[in-house]
Scaffold this motif. Structure first.
Motif, PDB file in Angstrom:
ATOM      1  N   TYR A 179     -12.475  -1.659  -3.732  1.00  0.00           N
ATOM      2  CA  TYR A 179     -11.131  -1.212  -4.085  1.00  0.00           C
ATOM      3  C   TYR A 179     -11.102  -0.832  -5.559  1.00  0.00           C
ATOM      4  O   TYR A 179     -11.604  -1.556  -6.416  1.00  0.00           O
ATOM      5  N   GLN A 193      -7.879   4.078  -7.604  1.00  0.00           N
ATOM      6  CA  GLN A 193      -7.460   5.165  -6.714  1.00  0.00           C
ATOM      7  C   GLN A 193      -6.895   4.626  -5.399  1.00  0.00           C
ATOM      8  O   GLN A 193      -6.085   5.279  -4.753  1.00  0.00           O
ATOM      9  N   ASP A 194      -7.332   3.407  -5.001  1.00  0.00           N
ATOM     10  CA  ASP A 194      -6.809   2.801  -3.775  1.00  0.00           C
ATOM     11  C   ASP A 194      -5.387   2.281  -3.979  1.00  0.00           C
ATOM     12  O   ASP A 194      -4.521   2.459  -3.131  1.00  0.00           O
ATOM     13  N   ALA A 195      -5.182   1.613  -5.093  1.00  0.00           N
ATOM     14  CA  ALA A 195      -3.871   1.009  -5.348  1.00  0.00           C
ATOM     15  C   ALA A 195      -3.693   0.821  -6.844  1.00  0.00           C
ATOM     16  O   ALA A 195      -4.145  -0.175  -7.402  1.00  0.00           O
ATOM     17  N   TYR A 228      -6.462  -4.617  -6.987  1.00  0.00           N
ATOM     18  CA  TYR A 228      -6.400  -3.390  -6.177  1.00  0.00           C
ATOM     19  C   TYR A 228      -6.304  -3.725  -4.688  1.00  0.00           C
ATOM     20  O   TYR A 228      -5.561  -3.099  -3.940  1.00  0.00           O
ATOM     21  N   TYR A 229      -7.067  -4.744  -4.268  1.00  0.00           N
ATOM     22  CA  TYR A 229      -7.059  -5.136  -2.860  1.00  0.00           C
ATOM     23  C   TYR A 229      -5.682  -5.645  -2.441  1.00  0.00           C
ATOM     24  O   TYR A 229      -5.111  -5.210  -1.433  1.00  0.00           O
ATOM     25  N   GLU A 251      -2.769  -5.284  -3.954  1.00  0.00           N
ATOM     26  CA  GLU A 251      -1.721  -4.266  -4.073  1.00  0.00           C
ATOM     27  C   GLU A 251      -1.746  -3.330  -2.866  1.00  0.00           C
ATOM     28  O   GLU A 251      -0.707  -2.971  -2.312  1.00  0.00           O
ATOM     29  N   GLN A 252      -2.942  -2.937  -2.431  1.00  0.00           N
ATOM     30  CA  GLN A 252      -3.032  -2.068  -1.256  1.00  0.00           C
ATOM     31  C   GLN A 252      -2.582  -2.809   0.003  1.00  0.00           C
ATOM     32  O   GLN A 252      -1.857  -2.256   0.837  1.00  0.00           O
ATOM     33  N   LEU A 253      -3.001  -4.062   0.127  1.00  0.00           N
ATOM     34  CA  LEU A 253      -2.628  -4.850   1.290  1.00  0.00           C
ATOM     35  C   LEU A 253      -1.114  -5.070   1.336  1.00  0.00           C
ATOM     36  O   LEU A 253      -0.500  -5.031   2.413  1.00  0.00           O
ATOM     37  N   THR A 254      -0.500  -5.288   0.181  1.00  0.00           N
ATOM     38  CA  THR A 254       0.958  -5.426   0.128  1.00  0.00           C
ATOM     39  C   THR A 254       1.635  -4.162   0.629  1.00  0.00           C
ATOM     40  O   THR A 254       2.593  -4.219   1.417  1.00  0.00           O
ATOM     41  N   GLY A 255       1.135  -3.003   0.187  1.00  0.00           N
ATOM     42  CA  GLY A 255       1.703  -1.742   0.648  1.00  0.00           C
ATOM     43  C   GLY A 255       1.534  -1.541   2.145  1.00  0.00           C
ATOM     44  O   GLY A 255       2.443  -1.051   2.831  1.00  0.00           O
ATOM     45  N   GLU A 256       0.374  -1.936   2.676  1.00  0.00           N
ATOM     46  CA  GLU A 256       0.135  -1.798   4.120  1.00  0.00           C
ATOM     47  C   GLU A 256       1.089  -2.687   4.914  1.00  0.00           C
ATOM     48  O   GLU A 256       1.647  -2.263   5.942  1.00  0.00           O
TER      49      GLU A 256
END
Length: 409
Positions: free
Chosen positions: A1, A4-6, A337-338, A340-345
């Motif tokens: 991550y 760019q991912d989150a 990053y992980y 933040e992306q997981l929260t968005g998902e």
């Protein structure tokens, strides 16, 4: 991550939409509230347990009401005996009834008025008015959500004026979580419950902003460490968006979030492993920035927890706070990053389910139509198959069972 991912969130802690928590300095000023839950048939024994636990580090009280699973508080005198050793002027008291959701609220207010006197501004806690949770447990024949909220509307207004630290309404995910809901469904249905409360109270003359400031959320934290952190962060994000869309000010968008370790992850066989499960779940709740946390005693699946179970549960949080120093970091999850992306998902998936529930007419109608029961049945069936085929291991039960285990006394 990578970035760019989150990319890291632009808002600091304490700023809407409150993904990073509702306090600018997080838990660094005083830490989270160590709140212990109580249930069981013996009021006198529970009163003694309350006294002992408050002397040994517990800061808040969460009472599960209604027999046979909870405390049977029939009248004001019973509740007064139960809270005899609780300093109500500095100890938050939360109620969670499972059937009659209005009567316990009135009883607690009477006890508070008698014991705490005129210092209403210092009172904190929640009265537990959660008719949709009662509807989920008992059915539409016994619970009228609209009428209950209409009767509660004057109380919401008066508490905001006289005792703003007391929240009249509760949104508890316990019915969904205990029935085997996925984290996404638990999150979506909890937000849908809050939406329905906003809608019904507005019909009774309570603005969405006032209604939002009267709600206490209580979510369960399961065994998937990082997803559960993301779930709690997404809960604050979604609630902020809902209240903002309803016209609520940024201050009203802040979710009062209580996190409890999930019952559905605990086992009766090899219950000592529950200590590890409770530790990981409490750790996730703290990292996610929950305002208060309840750790379930390891022996809770066996019956009413004893003093050892309560002490180990309490000390789990004391160690996380005072030895692991989790209260020294404002937002441990922020910028990962992980996460933040997981929260968005989680937020996007739960929002999609919320839209589906709203298309059915709201969470009450989804319950009445059997839609929620259908989804839960499918989820439980899939989980049971995963356990039977050992794709989902349960330590001490399906993995590493101790066949000659001595029972816990």
């Amino acid at each position: 991550y990578t970035p760019q991912d989150a990319p890291p969130p632009a808002e600091p802690p304490g700023v809407a939409p409150y993904v990073r928590g509702t306090q600018p300095l997080g838990h660094t000023e005083g830490g989270w509230l160590l709140c212990q839950e109580y249930a069981g048939p013996d009021v006198a024994a529970t009163a003694d347990a309350l006294r002992d636990d408050l002397e040994r580090g517990t800061q808040g009280v969460w009472l599960l009401l209604d027999a046979p699973l909870g405390l049977d508080v029939k009248d004001e005198a019973t509740l007064e005996r139960l809270l005899a050793h609780v300093p109500l002027d500095r100890t938050p008291v939360h109620l969670e009834p499972t059937s009659d959701v209005l009567r316990p609220a009135s009883l607690l207010l009477e006890v508070l008025a008698k014991k705490a006197g005129a210092a209403k501004q210092s009172l904190r806690g929640s009265l537990g008015i959660d008719p949709i949770a009662a509807l989920a447990r008992h059915g539409a024949a016994k619970v009228d959500v609209a009428r209950t909220l209409a009767e509660a509307a004057p109380l919401v207004t008066s508490l905001l004026k006289d005792a703003p630290g007391l929240r009249a309404l509760l949104v508890s995910s316990r019915p969904w979580a205990d029935a085997g809901a996925t984290s996404v469904h638990e999150l979506a249905w909890s937000i849908a419950t809050g939406v329905e409360y906003l809608r019904e109270l507005e019909r009774s003359g309570v603005s969405p902003g006032e209604a939002a400031r009267s709600m206490q959320f209580a979510l369960s934290v399961g065994g998937q460490f990082f997803p559960e952190i993301a779930k709690l962060r997404a809960a604050r994000l979604l609630w902020s968006k809902v209240v903002a869309a309803s016209g609520g000010a940024p201050q009203a968008q802040a979710m009062a979030l209580h996190a409890r370790t999930a019952s559905a992850t605990k086992t009766r066989r090899d219950p000592w492993v529950n200590i590890l499960r409770g530790t990981a779940e409490s750790f996730a709740a703290v990292v996610a920035g929950a305002d208060s946390v309840s750790t379930s005693p390891f022996d809770e699946p066996l019956g009413t927890p004893d003093e050892l179970g309560r002490r180990l549960a309490r000390n789990t949080q004391l160690i996380l706070r005072d030895e692991s120093s989790l209260n020294r970091v404002a937002d441990p999850a922020g910028g990962s990053y992980y996460l933040e992306q997981l929260t968005g998902e989680f937020a996007r998936a739960a929002w999609t389910e919320l839209q589906r529930i709203e298309a059915l007419g709201g969470i009450s109608k989804a319950l009445a139509q059997g839609d929620v029961a259908r989804v839960l049945t499918e989820t439980r069936t899939a989980r049971d198959k995963a356990v039977r085929t050992r794709k989902l291991p349960i330590v001490g039960v399906s993995e590493f069972p101790h066949l000659h285990e001595a029972p816990v006394q």
